[in-house]
Scaffold this active site. Sequence first.
Site, PDB file in Angstrom:
ATOM      1  N   HIS A 151       6.057  18.476  -2.644  1.00  0.00           N
ATOM      2  CA  HIS A 151       5.668  17.531  -3.701  1.00  0.00           C
ATOM      3  C   HIS A 151       5.149  18.183  -4.983  1.00  0.00           C
ATOM      4  O   HIS A 151       4.402  17.557  -5.724  1.00  0.00           O
ATOM      5  CB  HIS A 151       4.607  16.550  -3.179  1.00  0.00           C
ATOM      6  CG  HIS A 151       5.110  15.612  -2.116  1.00  0.00           C
ATOM      7  ND1 HIS A 151       5.457  16.024  -0.863  1.00  0.00           N
ATOM      8  CD2 HIS A 151       5.328  14.278  -2.133  1.00  0.00           C
ATOM      9  CE1 HIS A 151       5.859  14.987  -0.142  1.00  0.00           C
ATOM     10  NE2 HIS A 151       5.798  13.918  -0.881  1.00  0.00           N
ATOM     11  N   HIS A 201      10.617  14.869  -3.418  1.00  0.00           N
ATOM     12  CA  HIS A 201      10.215  13.472  -3.628  1.00  0.00           C
ATOM     13  C   HIS A 201      10.395  13.197  -5.108  1.00  0.00           C
ATOM     14  O   HIS A 201       9.587  13.609  -5.931  1.00  0.00           O
ATOM     15  CB  HIS A 201       8.767  13.233  -3.204  1.00  0.00           C
ATOM     16  CG  HIS A 201       8.396  11.774  -3.145  1.00  0.00           C
ATOM     17  ND1 HIS A 201       8.680  10.890  -4.182  1.00  0.00           N
ATOM     18  CD2 HIS A 201       7.786  11.050  -2.181  1.00  0.00           C
ATOM     19  CE1 HIS A 201       8.237   9.681  -3.846  1.00  0.00           C
ATOM     20  NE2 HIS A 201       7.697   9.740  -2.638  1.00  0.00           N
ATOM     21  N   GLU A 312      10.115   5.252   6.368  1.00  0.00           N
ATOM     22  CA  GLU A 312       9.575   4.537   5.207  1.00  0.00           C
ATOM     23  C   GLU A 312      10.717   4.089   4.307  1.00  0.00           C
ATOM     24  O   GLU A 312      10.634   4.205   3.077  1.00  0.00           O
ATOM     25  CB  GLU A 312       8.603   5.423   4.405  1.00  0.00           C
ATOM     26  CG  GLU A 312       7.362   5.814   5.175  1.00  0.00           C
ATOM     27  CD  GLU A 312       6.301   6.450   4.294  1.00  0.00           C
ATOM     28  OE1 GLU A 312       5.152   5.992   4.353  1.00  0.00           O
ATOM     29  OE2 GLU A 312       6.629   7.394   3.550  1.00  0.00           O
ATOM     30  N   GLU A 328       6.945  -1.089   1.791  1.00  0.00           N
ATOM     31  CA  GLU A 328       5.797  -0.429   1.160  1.00  0.00           C
ATOM     32  C   GLU A 328       5.540  -1.003  -0.237  1.00  0.00           C
ATOM     33  O   GLU A 328       6.478  -1.271  -0.993  1.00  0.00           O
ATOM     34  CB  GLU A 328       6.066   1.075   1.073  1.00  0.00           C
ATOM     35  CG  GLU A 328       4.885   1.842   0.502  1.00  0.00           C
ATOM     36  CD  GLU A 328       5.118   3.353   0.491  1.00  0.00           C
ATOM     37  OE1 GLU A 328       5.976   3.844   1.244  1.00  0.00           O
ATOM     38  OE2 GLU A 328       4.418   4.028  -0.287  1.00  0.00           O
ATOM     39  N   CYS A 330       4.511   0.496  -2.816  1.00  0.00           N
ATOM     40  CA  CYS A 330       5.097   1.395  -3.820  1.00  0.00           C
ATOM     41  C   CYS A 330       6.589   1.147  -4.007  1.00  0.00           C
ATOM     42  O   CYS A 330       7.111   1.358  -5.103  1.00  0.00           O
ATOM     43  CB  CYS A 330       4.912   2.856  -3.418  1.00  0.00           C
ATOM     44  SG  CYS A 330       3.227   3.447  -3.561  1.00  0.00           S
ATOM     45  N   CYS A 396      -0.955   6.516  -1.875  1.00  0.00           N
ATOM     46  CA  CYS A 396      -0.050   6.262  -3.004  1.00  0.00           C
ATOM     47  C   CYS A 396      -0.145   4.827  -3.515  1.00  0.00           C
ATOM     48  O   CYS A 396      -0.025   4.577  -4.719  1.00  0.00           O
ATOM     49  CB  CYS A 396       1.386   6.566  -2.607  1.00  0.00           C
ATOM     50  SG  CYS A 396       1.886   5.843  -1.044  1.00  0.00           S
ATOM     51  N   CYS A 397      -0.346   3.861  -2.599  1.00  0.00           N
ATOM     52  CA  CYS A 397      -0.186   2.448  -2.986  1.00  0.00           C
ATOM     53  C   CYS A 397      -1.288   1.901  -3.901  1.00  0.00           C
ATOM     54  O   CYS A 397      -0.969   1.197  -4.869  1.00  0.00           O
ATOM     55  CB  CYS A 397      -0.051   1.574  -1.744  1.00  0.00           C
ATOM     56  SG  CYS A 397       1.440   1.906  -0.775  1.00  0.00           S
TER      57      CYS A 397
END
Length: 651
Positions: A151, A201, A312, A328, A330, A396-397
């Site tokens: 990442h 990602h 995911e 999700e 996101c 992340c969300c």
Amino acid sequence: MKKLSLLIAITCIFYHQTNAQSSFQKITPIGFEKVQITDHFWKPRIDKIATATLPGCIYQTEIATPRIQNFINAAQRKTGTFKGLVYDDSDVFKAIEAMAYSLKDNPDATLERKADEWIDIIAAAQLPDGYLNTYYILTDISKRWTELNNHEDYNAGHLIEAAVAYYKATGKTKLLEVAERYANNIDSTFRLQNRHWFSGHEEIELALVKLYHVTNNDRYLKLADWYLQQRGQGTSKGWITPEYWQDVKPVKEQTQITGHAVRAMYLYTGTADVAAATNDSGYMNAMKNVWEDVVYRSMYITGGIGSSGDNEGFTKDYDLPNEDAYCETCASVGMVFWNQRMNLLTGESKYIDVLERSLYNGALDGLSLSGDRFFYGNPLESNGGYARSEWFGTACCPANIARLVASLGNYIYAKSDDGIYINLFVGSNTNVDLQNGNISIQQTTNYPWDGNVQINVSPDHPIKYKLFIRIPGWAQNQPVPGNTYLFLQQKNSSFNLSVNNRPANYAMQNGYAVIEREWKKNDVINLNLSMNVRRVIAIDSIKEDRNKVALQRGPLMYCIEAKDNEGKAMNIILPDNVKLTSNYNANLLNGVVTITGEAPAAKANADGTSVVMTQQKFTAIPYYAWANRGENEMQVWIPRKINEVKVTVKE
Ligand SMILES: [Zn+2]
């Protein structure tokens, strides 16, 4: 500093003027920095981001977890002190981005000082060559750029997005300079040396296009395009398949959605951005094909995507389980990003229809009414054991939904050479510069609770231009583009449009009602969209939705939650002939329109030895508002027939 920011502002204006002529991007958005939100539905939510969501994010980032501490340690080069996960830097950047949008609507000196304090720490952590990643600075810098799934460029992308947003909101350039130094470092490390690499990602691609737009330095556009060109070599790594990170085929040859949903959304947003800036029809065609694959075969009625928690992401066509839906937050945020870019590329309103669906349902569901609880996954059915959380290990969300809601101003208006687009119905004001004048626009509405939208336009002098007003698909018998979801009963297209209280003279074009005339000061347009409750059914291929119906009113999907229905939700059946009514209830869930009716419900008899059917008054609430009163049963897709009902009779 001031001089530099003025220079950037000038180059930015120059860029937009030249780009509009050379690009096949037909439409440019009106940015959040030019839009003031006054909306009764969204403004309280944006305020809540400032008063509840951001303080929570700051607490989690600074106090409860070592995210800021990693930057402090990195600034002091304290090798061996990294704590957390490799992508934790991104949460700091996303929080700054959300703070930037929030500062625009809710100026707050304390919040701005906090952002500046973080920015100083981040800048101090940057290495002299521009590299900036606390995991590698604090572990082993010689290992940087050796692990595709660590990442580094994902974090870099969020740094860039934060920097651009903070510059636009405040005019301050310190973080922008940090972002440029890092982007230059990445460009020199990879593109200029033609060293193969791709983002494990995706995220940096769309961020680099933002950096290009704000700096007018085409090095960043070239680097974004280079990143896209690197994909398609079938790379697998450990448990990661090429499908998982969209590396099966080159981007221009892709036709199917695969793998991790958020990765896919960010990739295709960046691809559409590059297509718009480079006129590359190869990217454009690929995006249309992949979009159809998502929307026609892999999207929930809530606009949520990515049905499986295992990856995911995406599985097989029409594999859309409700209780196990991952969806999700996101990924729905990503759907908003991508669909906006597709609309800008094509001028077609169907992309905004999907954007609106994801925004009001799949994404908004991720944020509690209180603003400080979140969903990571957003299922369409619950047996009563699912609750919102304060935070997540992988976080992340929360900041993602915060930055989306706070940046709502980015999605309402757009413009082309000859017209202005009204894409979302949100109470707001803006000023639009067209080639031959300036127009102020004011929207007033009680949407989504009612369908009356008043648009006041006031040009500085009479100007002939087109006003493109989106007529949502749901107001024209198509809940979702394609044939996957249908209204059970077709109705005549139900909207009215008037100008200065007379029926408007308009032509339908790409889903917009286009009114072309010489507009004068204080002209008033009234749009009325019918807000009837509609029953939605799904194509038979979605086996989880067979013989079931979902309720929609305006842009909102509804659900039945146990709290409003004698403690159960899964026992209710909704035959097609049940009469449905809707009413605004100011005292429920911060004010919502509910849908009510009388329907059969399965219950245990007095001694618990058999099941009996009773007629019961039921209440449905907007899907986004569920799970704000503790854990309880919920269903979006309601059985139409008794043989499909799940009788979970429990006391
Ligand atoms: Zn997330």
